[in-house]
Design an enzyme around this catalytic site. Structure first.
Site, PDB file in Angstrom:
ATOM      1  CG  MET A  27      -2.049  -1.316   1.162  1.00  0.00           C
ATOM      2  SD  MET A  27      -3.494  -0.951   2.077  1.00  0.00           S
ATOM      3  CE  MET A  27      -2.865  -0.710   3.470  1.00  0.00           C
ATOM      4  N   GLY A  28       2.317   1.263  -0.345  1.00  0.00           N
ATOM      5  CA  GLY A  28       2.968   2.215  -0.600  1.00  0.00           C
ATOM      6  C   GLY A  28       3.438   2.689   0.856  1.00  0.00           C
ATOM      7  CG  LEU A  30       7.299   1.506  -1.000  1.00  0.00           C
ATOM      8  CD1 LEU A  30       7.923   1.223  -2.335  1.00  0.00           C
ATOM      9  CD2 LEU A  30       6.304   0.413  -0.650  1.00  0.00           C
ATOM     10  CG  HIS A  34       6.986  -2.036   2.144  1.00  0.00           C
ATOM     11  ND1 HIS A  34       6.830  -0.720   2.834  1.00  0.00           N
ATOM     12  CD2 HIS A  34       5.653  -2.525   2.305  1.00  0.00           C
ATOM     13  CE1 HIS A  34       5.487  -0.545   3.321  1.00  0.00           C
ATOM     14  NE2 HIS A  34       4.950  -1.713   2.978  1.00  0.00           N
ATOM     15  CG  ASP A 147       0.413  -7.252   7.843  1.00  0.00           C
ATOM     16  OD1 ASP A 147      -0.052  -6.474   8.728  1.00  0.00           O
ATOM     17  OD2 ASP A 147       1.459  -6.630   6.977  1.00  0.00           O
ATOM     18  CB  SER A 182       4.043  -0.247  10.757  1.00  0.00           C
ATOM     19  OG  SER A 182       2.841   0.297  10.468  1.00  0.00           O
ATOM     20  CB  SER A 183       2.698   2.502   6.020  1.00  0.00           C
ATOM     21  OG  SER A 183       3.596   1.498   5.078  1.00  0.00           O
ATOM     22  NE  ARG A 184      -3.061   1.804   9.536  1.00  0.00           N
ATOM     23  CZ  ARG A 184      -3.489   0.684   8.949  1.00  0.00           C
ATOM     24  NH1 ARG A 184      -2.773  -0.436   8.953  1.00  0.00           N
ATOM     25  NH2 ARG A 184      -4.646   0.928   8.141  1.00  0.00           N
TER      26      ARG A 184
HETATM   27  P1  AMP Z   1       1.583  -2.953   3.423  1.00  0.00           P
HETATM   28  O1  AMP Z   1       1.955  -1.753   2.395  1.00  0.00           O
HETATM   29  O2  AMP Z   1       1.426  -2.482   4.892  1.00  0.00           O
HETATM   30  O3  AMP Z   1       0.121  -3.270   3.101  1.00  0.00           O
HETATM   31  O4  AMP Z   1       2.491  -4.055   3.417  1.00  0.00           O
HETATM   32  C1  AMP Z   1       2.909  -4.665   2.298  1.00  0.00           C
HETATM   33  C2  AMP Z   1       3.656  -5.959   2.492  1.00  0.00           C
HETATM   34  O5  AMP Z   1       4.706  -5.750   3.474  1.00  0.00           O
HETATM   35  C3  AMP Z   1       2.762  -6.887   3.383  1.00  0.00           C
HETATM   36  O6  AMP Z   1       3.102  -8.289   2.914  1.00  0.00           O
HETATM   37  C4  AMP Z   1       3.264  -6.739   4.874  1.00  0.00           C
HETATM   38  O7  AMP Z   1       3.372  -7.853   5.665  1.00  0.00           O
HETATM   39  C5  AMP Z   1       4.802  -6.528   4.531  1.00  0.00           C
HETATM   40  N1  AMP Z   1       5.522  -5.598   5.522  1.00  0.00           N
HETATM   41  C6  AMP Z   1       4.875  -4.622   6.446  1.00  0.00           C
HETATM   42  N2  AMP Z   1       5.915  -4.382   7.087  1.00  0.00           N
HETATM   43  C7  AMP Z   1       6.690  -5.286   7.450  1.00  0.00           C
HETATM   44  C8  AMP Z   1       7.825  -5.389   8.188  1.00  0.00           C
HETATM   45  N3  AMP Z   1       8.171  -4.520   9.180  1.00  0.00           N
HETATM   46  N4  AMP Z   1       8.696  -6.482   8.161  1.00  0.00           N
HETATM   47  C9  AMP Z   1       8.619  -7.355   6.860  1.00  0.00           C
HETATM   48  N5  AMP Z   1       7.363  -7.142   5.746  1.00  0.00           N
HETATM   49  C10 AMP Z   1       6.548  -6.027   6.247  1.00  0.00           C
END
Ligand code: AMP
Length: 273
Positions: A27-28, A30, A34, A147, A182-184
């Site tokens: 979801m960007g 990054l 990611h 996740d 986390s993006s959050r």
């Molecule tokens: P998102 O952009 O949050 O939807 O995440 C995209 C992908 O990146 C998903 O498969 C997440 O599980 C993975 N992801 C997010 N945060 C992490 C992290 N800290 N370590 C490894 N993978 C991650």
């Protein structure tokens, strides 16, 4: 790097490629988490496709859809520098029409933990992942263990619907102090950033207890709850890889999960043992 903004552009870009395709849906906004997925895809495939799409159907009313961080320019740079071949960057109209066929999360596993806190969330996740996989048709698709329930449900969908793709689970990437990327995390101010460390600290405590031979799930959860105070904890759970609740930790088949709010920001983390 080719930037494809529609299904047609994606198809045209993929038509020029040969060999295996590694796909990383995101979801960007990054971050290094990611990037680790993208780097693995780069190592293991001839072509790497990343998608950036803030999927509206996985957000519940009142969640952070409109304020979810969007970083188009930085994200494009990161993808380019990470050796991405095709960046798929569709808009909502290119992904959805009204009154659609959708994928439904399973009644039990889809509606516990994250699914209980966010009912309908996984229907949205599975639907968009199905669409993306059908468009990209990758050999391998990369998901983070961060996740964990999402990863389990996507694995189940691929299995139940006899889809032909290999799912590659990737370890959670953390800051030096333990905070899962986390993006959050950008929502957290300085004080909240410190409070957020309680999530990873509680998981470290769980790991320590297990290493000392304390396998009782209730006792581990109680110790974690103690450490998480005064955060607004949504759940602490100990499940097996099928996401069934367990009374005793079984090494090699256990996931310990936590979800809590720090201020208004909802964070999740977990450890696989
Ligand atoms: P998102 O952009 O949050 O939807 O995440 C995209 C992908 O990146 C998903 O498969 C997440 O599980 C993975 N992801 C997010 N945060 C992490 C992290 N800290 N370590 C490894 N993978 C991650």
């Amino acid at each position: 790097m080719i930037i494809a903004r529609s299904r047609q552009e994606l198809q045209a870009a993929l038509d020029t490629k040969r060999g295996s395709i590694g796909f990383v849906p995101t979801m960007g906004a990054l971050h290094i988490g990611h990037r680790t997925l993208i780097e693995a895809a780069r190592r293991e495939n001839e072509t790497v496709v990343v998608s950036i799409f803030v999927n509206p159907t996985q957000f519940l009313p009142g969640e952070d859809l409109s304020k979810y961080p969007r970083r188009e320019e930085a994200d494009f740079k990161i993808c380019e520098l990470s050796g991405v071949d095709v960046l798929f960057y569709p808009d909502v109209a290119g992904m959805y029409e009204t009154d659609e066929v959708r994928v439904c999360a399973p009644d039990v596993r889809g509606f516990i933990l994250e699914g209980a806190s966010r009912p309908g969330h996984f229907d949205g996740v599975l639907t968009v992942v199905m669409k993306l996989l059908n468009m990209v048709r990758p050999s391998r698709v990369y998901f983070g263990k961060k996740d964990a329930q999402q990863l389990a449900l996507i694995t189940q969908m691929v299995d139940n619907l006899f889809m032909d793709v290999k799912i590659i689970p990737m370890e959670t990437v953390r800051e030096k102090d333990g905070l899962a990327l986390s993006s959050r995390n950008v929502y957290l101010d300085e004080k909240q950033r410190v409070e957020a460390l309680k999530l990873s600290a509680s998981l470290k405590e769980a790991t320590k207890m297990v290493m000392q031979g304390n396998l009782d799930a209730e006792k581990i959860k109680a110790a974690m709850m103690n450490l998480l105070q005064p955060l607004d904890v949504e759940y602490v759970a100990i499940v097996n890889r099928q996401f069934e609740s367990i009374k005793e930790v079984v090494i090699g088949n256990t996931i310990v999960l936590v979800a809590a709010r720090v201020g208004t920001t909802r964070l999740i983390d977990n450890v696989w043992m």
